[in-house]
Enzyme design. Structure first.
Site, PDB file in Angstrom:
ATOM      1  N   GLU A  39      40.225  37.846  36.415  1.00 30.00           N
ATOM      2  CA  GLU A  39      39.841  37.965  35.040  1.00 30.00           C
ATOM      3  C   GLU A  39      40.492  36.631  34.369  1.00 30.00           C
ATOM      4  OE1 GLU A  39      40.988  41.610  32.403  1.00 30.00           O
ATOM      5  OE2 GLU A  39      41.971  41.883  34.490  1.00 30.00           O
ATOM      6  N   ARG A  46      49.270  42.775  48.869  1.00 26.24           N
ATOM      7  CA  ARG A  46      49.623  41.844  47.995  1.00 26.24           C
ATOM      8  C   ARG A  46      50.699  40.757  48.522  1.00 26.24           C
ATOM      9  NH1 ARG A  46      47.482  43.165  42.552  1.00 26.24           N
ATOM     10  NH2 ARG A  46      48.920  41.638  41.568  1.00 26.24           N
ATOM     11  N   LYS A  48      50.633  38.388  35.898  1.00 22.20           N
ATOM     12  CA  LYS A  48      50.084  37.626  34.869  1.00 22.20           C
ATOM     13  C   LYS A  48      50.798  37.993  33.731  1.00 22.20           C
ATOM     14  CE  LYS A  48      45.639  37.687  36.345  1.00 22.20           C
ATOM     15  NZ  LYS A  48      44.155  37.910  35.776  1.00 22.20           N
TER      16      LYS A  48
HETATM   17  P1  ATP Z   1      48.304  41.023  37.726  1.00 17.62           P
HETATM   18  O1  ATP Z   1      48.392  42.200  38.304  1.00 17.62           O
HETATM   19  O2  ATP Z   1      49.004  39.729  37.734  1.00 17.62           O
HETATM   20  O3  ATP Z   1      47.566  41.033  36.132  1.00 17.62           O
HETATM   21  P2  ATP Z   1      45.471  40.849  38.783  1.00 17.62           P
HETATM   22  O4  ATP Z   1      45.422  41.263  40.041  1.00 17.62           O
HETATM   23  O5  ATP Z   1      44.979  41.949  37.691  1.00 17.62           O
HETATM   24  O6  ATP Z   1      46.749  40.281  38.529  1.00 17.62           O
HETATM   25  P3  ATP Z   1      42.956  39.322  38.591  1.00 17.62           P
HETATM   26  O7  ATP Z   1      42.505  38.275  37.905  1.00 17.62           O
HETATM   27  O8  ATP Z   1      42.185  40.720  38.540  1.00 17.62           O
HETATM   28  O9  ATP Z   1      44.602  39.757  38.471  1.00 17.62           O
HETATM   29  O10 ATP Z   1      42.973  38.865  40.128  1.00 17.62           O
HETATM   30  C1  ATP Z   1      41.962  38.469  40.956  1.00 17.62           C
HETATM   31  C2  ATP Z   1      42.349  38.771  42.429  1.00 17.62           C
HETATM   32  O11 ATP Z   1      43.247  38.240  42.744  1.00 17.62           O
HETATM   33  C3  ATP Z   1      42.064  40.214  42.609  1.00 17.62           C
HETATM   34  O12 ATP Z   1      41.122  40.581  43.719  1.00 17.62           O
HETATM   35  C4  ATP Z   1      43.508  40.423  43.027  1.00 17.62           C
HETATM   36  O13 ATP Z   1      43.493  41.459  44.110  1.00 17.62           O
HETATM   37  C5  ATP Z   1      43.928  39.424  43.571  1.00 17.62           C
HETATM   38  N1  ATP Z   1      45.329  39.309  43.690  1.00 17.62           N
HETATM   39  C6  ATP Z   1      46.456  39.051  42.320  1.00 17.62           C
HETATM   40  N2  ATP Z   1      47.444  38.945  42.631  1.00 17.62           N
HETATM   41  C7  ATP Z   1      47.685  39.256  44.051  1.00 17.62           C
HETATM   42  C8  ATP Z   1      48.765  38.961  44.755  1.00 17.62           C
HETATM   43  N3  ATP Z   1      49.844  38.639  44.481  1.00 17.62           N
HETATM   44  N4  ATP Z   1      48.573  38.971  46.313  1.00 17.62           N
HETATM   45  C9  ATP Z   1      47.407  39.069  46.828  1.00 17.62           C
HETATM   46  N5  ATP Z   1      46.116  39.420  45.905  1.00 17.62           N
HETATM   47  C10 ATP Z   1      46.223  39.096  44.623  1.00 17.62           C
HETATM   48 MG    MG Z   2      42.846  42.616  38.080  1.00 15.49          MG
END
Ligand code: ATP
Ligand code: MG
Length: 543
Positions: free
Chosen positions: A30, A255, A265
């Protein structure tokens, strides 16, 4: 290091069985924040797996929610991926497919499995039931196809207010999976969108839009983190009922979490908004731009990610294991320099005042290709405060003490004879003598010094500001405390010390400061105002 995990095995089987003839993955951030090292796991996994099979990886910005996007985040994400050494086969936006999403929704209505619901948000919640009790069907669930088509078009055309109507799909109000209890797939949002302007008054929800985006882009394996397991039945439902020509498969992985920091984030944004850190690229931040500024290399991050493996459980890994890959990467690549962070004056009383000699130093004993330099030596030197003690505690002590001799790295033996103290009794200067027969490389071997320590020549050394970092989050504060309290107030300390005459203050230049650690010049560093970030300390290993 090669990637090897359960997802690779699935891909191999899918190619072998002829289910797919090419692997296509995607990374779908995102565009509402900077990427952190957790995202690096998703990036490395998607790109490395596709690379294994000569496939491709798409960078797709998930911008189905019009509210959050910012251009600077889009640019930063593109740069971060490039920095990690990956090139997406194409860059797309979820909003590119709004027309198709809409057409598919109309088809679902025509099939009689989607309906416009007038329940309010609170009512929908109430009708949904709980994990223990089944939900109730909405009174609007049995509207006719023609009425639903008309209402949905009117929603699109802006006739209704936000929150007054949603488009839902008919699945099962008593499903044990709450996501399957007639989830909404469209809601009214009367905000312009960065890419589609004010064309739309309705926007698709993630669980509906995401599988369609994957299908439209012919993504074969849609990898996501573990929290989406419960969403997979809906992902498959959307695919099964829209009948796209290409069928993607969602696979979840654990994760990555890092001790002493927060990979979310929302929290990172809060740290920036509260001005607890300078920005997203503050070297304390676990963002990719922060790690870069601190001195981490993309290679070290990639190796670290690969070393953590990939499994179906979330993992919590200490930051120090990342340090290890940085040292591995830079050991042979960087020059080694002498620096003194907490200076203690040493005067060589038998060395003539005003005389300066130049000594030859190789830049990296393990890699001759990095060349050599001249280091100056004179009567006035600085050594590290902690490298001197008046009375040595035991025979294992390997630094300078009164009456004993040490080698000054690459130079001479010196012997400490006397100290000068300030009014508080603290040693502020050591008076020493040197033995001119003991120059490094001269073959002198009649005596063994107590140890070897680094120094800088006071007549030619340069002043430098060192930024030393500790974990971003204070582990002694409860996880439930507000972030402002969890933030480690000692996460950065600055000390002013000296670097040897040959030190180059160019921003981003990296070096190993001998017997100390790996350092990288800050973006704000100049030759006249050298600012150096500590990337990794060697202290543990030499203590
Ligand atoms: P946050 O939970 O911090 O808001 P998010 O997962 O919503 O992060 P996105 O921009 O949707 O953020 O993430 C893009 C991709 O990165 C998604 O497929 C998500 O699963 C992966 N991702 C985000 N954080 C992690 C993590 N700590 N370990 C592995 N993959 C991750
Ligand atoms: Mg997300």
């Amino acid at each position: 290091m090669e990637i090897s995990n359960f997802i690779k095995t699935i891909m191999e089987e899918d190619l072998k069985s002829g289910k797919h003839d090419k692997i296509i993955t995607r990374f779908p951030p995102e565009p509402n924040a900077f990427l952190h090292i957790g995202h690096a796991r998703a990036i490395v996994t998607n790109f490395e797996l596709a690379k294994c099979f000569n496939g491709e990886t798409i960078l797709r910005f998930d911008d189905t929610n019009p509210a959050k996007e910012e251009k600077r985040f889009i640019d930063a994400i593109i740069n971060d991926i490039k920095w990690l050494g990956y090139t997406p086969s194409k860059i797309t936006f979820g909003s590119d497919y709004f027309d198709k999403d809409y057409e598919y929704a109309v088809e679902l209505i025509k099939q009689g499995i989607a309906y416009v619901d007038d329940l309010t948000k609170d009512e929908i919640k109430e009708y949904r039931g709980t994990l223990d009790t089944p939900g109730k069907e909405s009174p609007y669930r049995n509207r006719s196809v023609s009425e639903n088509l008309k209402l949905f078009e009117e929603m699109k055309n802006g006739l209704y207010e936000e929150g007054s109507k949603t488009l839902r799909v008919k699945i099962d109000m008593s499903s044990s999976n709450m996501n399957m209890r007639d989830p909404a797939i469209y809601r009214i949002i009367k905000k312009p969108h960065a890419h589609t302007g004010d064309k739309w008054n309705i926007y698709p929800l993630y669980d509906y839009a995401h599988p369609l985006q994957d299908a439209i882009e012919h993504v074969t394996h849609s990898l996501c983190s573990l929290e989406y397991v419960e969403h997979r039945p809906l992902y498959d439902w959307v695919i099964d009922n829209t009948h796209p020509e290409s069928i993607p498969r969602q696979i979840e992985f654990g994760r990555l979490n890092i001790e002493g920091t927060i990979l979310s984030k929302r929290y990172l944004k809060e740290l920036v908004d509260l001005k607890l850190v300078t920005d997203y690229d503050d070297p304390r931040m676990p963002t990719l731009v922060g790690l870069k500024r601190k001195g981490f290399t993309p290679e070290s991050i990639k190796e670290f990610i690969l070393s953590t493996g990939l499994s179906r459980i979330n993992s919590e890994i200490p930051f120090s294991s990342l340090d290890h890959y940085l040292m591995d990467d830079l050991k042979l690549k960087t020059v080694r320099r002498m620096a003194v962070l907490n200076p203690l004056k040493v005067t060589i009383t038998n060395y003539p005042e005003g005389e300066v000699e130049e000594l030859d130093f190789v830049n990296n004993l393990e890699n001759e290709e990095l060349g050599s330099r001249k280091i100056t030596f004179s009567r006035h030197l600085y050594i590290e405060k902690e490298d001197f003690i008046e009375v040595k505690p035991n025979n294992k002590y390997k630094r300078l003490s009164l009456g004993a001799e040490v080698r000054l790295m690459g130079s001479y033996f010196i012997k400490a004879n006397e100290v000068i103290k300030d009014e508080n009794g603290e040693v502020i200067e050591v008076l020493a003598t040197y033995d001119k027969n003991t120059l490094s490389g001269s073959g002198f071997n009649e005596r063994k010094p107590q140890g070897t320590i680094q120094y800088v020549d006071a007549s030619t050394c340069k002043k430098a500001t060192f930024r030393l970092f500790d974990s971003l989050i204070d582990p002694s504060v409860s996880e439930d405390a507000p972030l402002s309290e969890r933030f480690n107030k000692n996460s950065m300390t600055e000390v002013v010390g000296f670097v040897e005459n040959a030190y180059d203050g160019t921003p981003e230049l990296k070096s190993q400061l001998m017997r100390n650690g790996y350092y990288s010049n800050d973006y704000d560093s100049t030759q006249d105002n050298i600012i150096i970030n500590r990337t990794v300390s060697l202290k543990q290993s030499f203590k």
